[in-house]
Motif scaffolding. Structure first.
Motif, mmCIF file in Angstrom:
data_model
loop_
_atom_site.group_PDB
_atom_site.id
_atom_site.type_symbol
_atom_site.label_atom_id
_atom_site.label_comp_id
_atom_site.label_asym_id
_atom_site.label_seq_id
_atom_site.Cartn_x
_atom_site.Cartn_y
_atom_site.Cartn_z
ATOM 1 N N UNK A 20 58.363 47.242 4.451
ATOM 2 C CA UNK A 20 57.451 48.279 3.801
ATOM 3 C C UNK A 20 58.231 49.709 3.314
ATOM 4 N N UNK A 21 59.131 49.893 4.338
ATOM 5 C CA UNK A 21 59.834 51.372 4.046
ATOM 6 C C UNK A 21 60.490 51.098 2.690
ATOM 7 N N UNK A 22 61.001 49.820 2.740
ATOM 8 C CA UNK A 22 61.817 49.881 1.373
ATOM 9 C C UNK A 22 61.138 49.434 0.183
ATOM 10 N N UNK A 23 59.906 48.974 0.390
ATOM 11 C CA UNK A 23 58.863 48.973 -0.809
ATOM 12 C C UNK A 23 58.327 50.223 -1.217
ATOM 13 N N UNK A 24 58.359 51.064 -0.382
ATOM 14 C CA UNK A 24 57.689 52.424 -0.421
ATOM 15 C C UNK A 24 58.820 53.123 -1.191
ATOM 16 N N UNK A 25 60.105 53.184 -0.870
ATOM 17 C CA UNK A 25 61.092 53.948 -1.400
ATOM 18 C C UNK A 25 61.623 53.436 -2.582
ATOM 19 N N UNK A 26 61.823 52.364 -2.875
ATOM 20 C CA UNK A 26 62.241 51.420 -4.010
ATOM 21 C C UNK A 26 61.468 50.532 -4.610
ATOM 22 N N UNK A 27 60.607 50.813 -5.088
ATOM 23 C CA UNK A 27 59.751 49.786 -5.647
ATOM 24 C C UNK A 27 60.090 49.132 -6.911
ATOM 25 N N UNK A 28 61.207 49.808 -7.502
ATOM 26 C CA UNK A 28 61.528 49.200 -8.826
ATOM 27 C C UNK A 28 62.319 48.056 -8.668
ATOM 28 N N UNK A 29 62.906 47.977 -7.512
ATOM 29 C CA UNK A 29 63.950 46.880 -6.861
ATOM 30 C C UNK A 29 62.966 45.309 -6.658
ATOM 31 N N UNK A 30 61.564 45.554 -6.692
ATOM 32 C CA UNK A 30 60.959 44.343 -6.075
ATOM 33 C C UNK A 30 60.017 44.071 -7.303
ATOM 34 N N UNK A 31 59.506 45.255 -8.098
ATOM 35 C CA UNK A 31 58.526 45.004 -9.103
ATOM 36 C C UNK A 31 58.440 43.930 -10.181
ATOM 37 N N UNK A 32 59.789 43.373 -10.779
ATOM 38 C CA UNK A 32 59.998 42.270 -11.477
ATOM 39 C C UNK A 32 59.743 41.197 -10.852
ATOM 40 N N UNK A 33 59.973 41.073 -9.549
ATOM 41 C CA UNK A 33 59.768 39.750 -9.116
ATOM 42 C C UNK A 33 58.165 39.670 -8.621
ATOM 43 N N UNK A 34 57.622 40.767 -8.357
ATOM 44 C CA UNK A 34 56.057 40.823 -8.152
ATOM 45 C C UNK A 34 55.292 40.592 -9.266
ATOM 46 N N UNK A 35 55.739 40.972 -10.409
ATOM 47 C CA UNK A 35 54.864 40.859 -11.507
ATOM 48 C C UNK A 35 53.958 39.942 -11.825
ATOM 49 N N UNK A 36 54.698 38.507 -11.562
ATOM 50 C CA UNK A 36 53.594 37.154 -11.712
ATOM 51 C C UNK A 36 52.311 37.123 -11.092
ATOM 52 N N UNK A 84 48.753 40.791 7.240
ATOM 53 C CA UNK A 84 48.658 39.481 6.843
ATOM 54 C C UNK A 84 48.161 39.491 5.217
ATOM 55 N N UNK A 85 47.125 40.338 5.003
ATOM 56 C CA UNK A 85 46.589 40.578 3.435
ATOM 57 C C UNK A 85 47.649 40.846 2.761
ATOM 58 N N UNK A 86 48.954 41.791 2.966
ATOM 59 C CA UNK A 86 49.782 42.067 2.031
ATOM 60 C C UNK A 86 50.974 40.871 2.056
ATOM 61 N N UNK A 87 51.096 39.925 3.239
ATOM 62 C CA UNK A 87 51.963 39.038 3.305
ATOM 63 C C UNK A 87 52.001 37.891 2.258
ATOM 64 N N UNK A 88 50.678 37.433 2.272
ATOM 65 C CA UNK A 88 50.434 36.405 1.261
ATOM 66 C C UNK A 88 50.880 36.718 -0.190
ATOM 67 N N UNK A 89 50.364 37.798 -0.770
ATOM 68 C CA UNK A 89 51.087 37.858 -2.060
ATOM 69 C C UNK A 89 52.614 38.274 -2.271
ATOM 70 N N UNK A 90 53.080 39.067 -1.244
ATOM 71 C CA UNK A 90 54.499 39.148 -0.913
ATOM 72 C C UNK A 90 55.202 37.753 -1.021
ATOM 73 N N UNK A 91 54.771 37.004 -0.254
ATOM 74 C CA UNK A 91 55.322 35.564 -0.025
ATOM 75 C C UNK A 91 55.237 34.755 -1.525
ATOM 76 N N UNK A 92 54.046 34.688 -1.931
ATOM 77 C CA UNK A 92 53.896 34.004 -3.336
ATOM 78 C C UNK A 92 54.630 34.735 -4.448
ATOM 79 N N UNK A 93 54.996 36.061 -4.385
ATOM 80 C CA UNK A 93 55.780 36.688 -5.303
ATOM 81 C C UNK A 93 57.418 36.485 -4.889
ATOM 82 N N UNK A 94 57.626 36.546 -3.878
ATOM 83 C CA UNK A 94 59.039 36.585 -3.574
ATOM 84 C C UNK A 94 59.795 35.443 -3.215
ATOM 85 N N UNK A 95 59.034 34.414 -2.941
ATOM 86 C CA UNK A 95 59.767 33.398 -2.270
ATOM 87 C C UNK A 95 59.201 31.877 -3.139
#
Length: 177
Positions: A20-36, A84-95
């Motif tokens: 979560x700290x990494x997502x708060x500090x550097x959201x641009x690194x994750x945003x392209x993967x999370x977009x779908x 858990x509510x944040x983990x579901x979309x994170x998993x579906x986006x990232x993996x």
């Protein structure tokens, strides 16, 4: 509180605090993967921000705050549900291993997908863990039973005292004043 809870909750929360700290500090690194995943969710949930980076940052903030709450034992059930509510979309986006072309990448993404699925299971168990205290449902049922028992005792007590009181009242009414 048991030693397993004292040790297990911070261990479970550590991954979410760090991620979560990494997502708060550097959201641009994750945003392209999370977009779908973010785009369809923001269309259905109007209170979420429109930009993917803001949603990623918000998800990271929820993971950090809820992770700290889970680690310290403050409202751990609610915290586990929030994570858990944040983990579901994170998993579906990232993996999304099913979309990977390369065999090695598919294997790696599948491992991460099932790791997140396992953590989701742990979070659901933590969300159900009452810490050896009775659940709210149990407390509610027993409070209802206690209130019914007390009402029944009160009704019997009233009935037991009204008979003699009525008799005394009739006798008193017949006596001269």
């Amino acid at each position: 509180m048991s030693l397993l809870r004292v040790l297990g909750r911070p261990m479970l929360a550590s991954m979410f605090i760090a991620g979560g700290m990494e997502s708060v500090r550097n959201p641009k690194a994750v945003a392209p993967v999370a977009e779908p995943v973010v785009e369809p969710v923001t269309e259905r949930v109007p209170v979420l921000p429109d930009r993917t980076e803001q949603v990623v940052r918000l998800s990271g903030a929820v993971q950090v705050a809820a992770g700290l709450m889970l680690a310290t034992g403050r409202m751990p059930r609610l915290a586990a549900l929030a994570i858990a509510g944040t983990l579901v979309p994170t998993t579906l986006a990232g993996h999304r291993f099913w979309e990977a072309e390369d065999s090695a990448e598919r294997t790696e993404q599948r491992i991460h997908f099932f790791k997140n699925l396992s953590m989701l299971g742990g979070l659901l168990i933590a969300a159900d863990d009452t810490g050896a205290a009775p659940s709210l449902l149990w407390r509610g049922r027993h409070t209802t039973q206690d209130l019914r028992r007390e009402a029944r005792l009160l009704r019997h007590s009233v009935r037991a005292t009204t008979g003699p009181a009525a008799t005394a009242g009739r006798i008193r009414a017949k006596l001269p004043v």
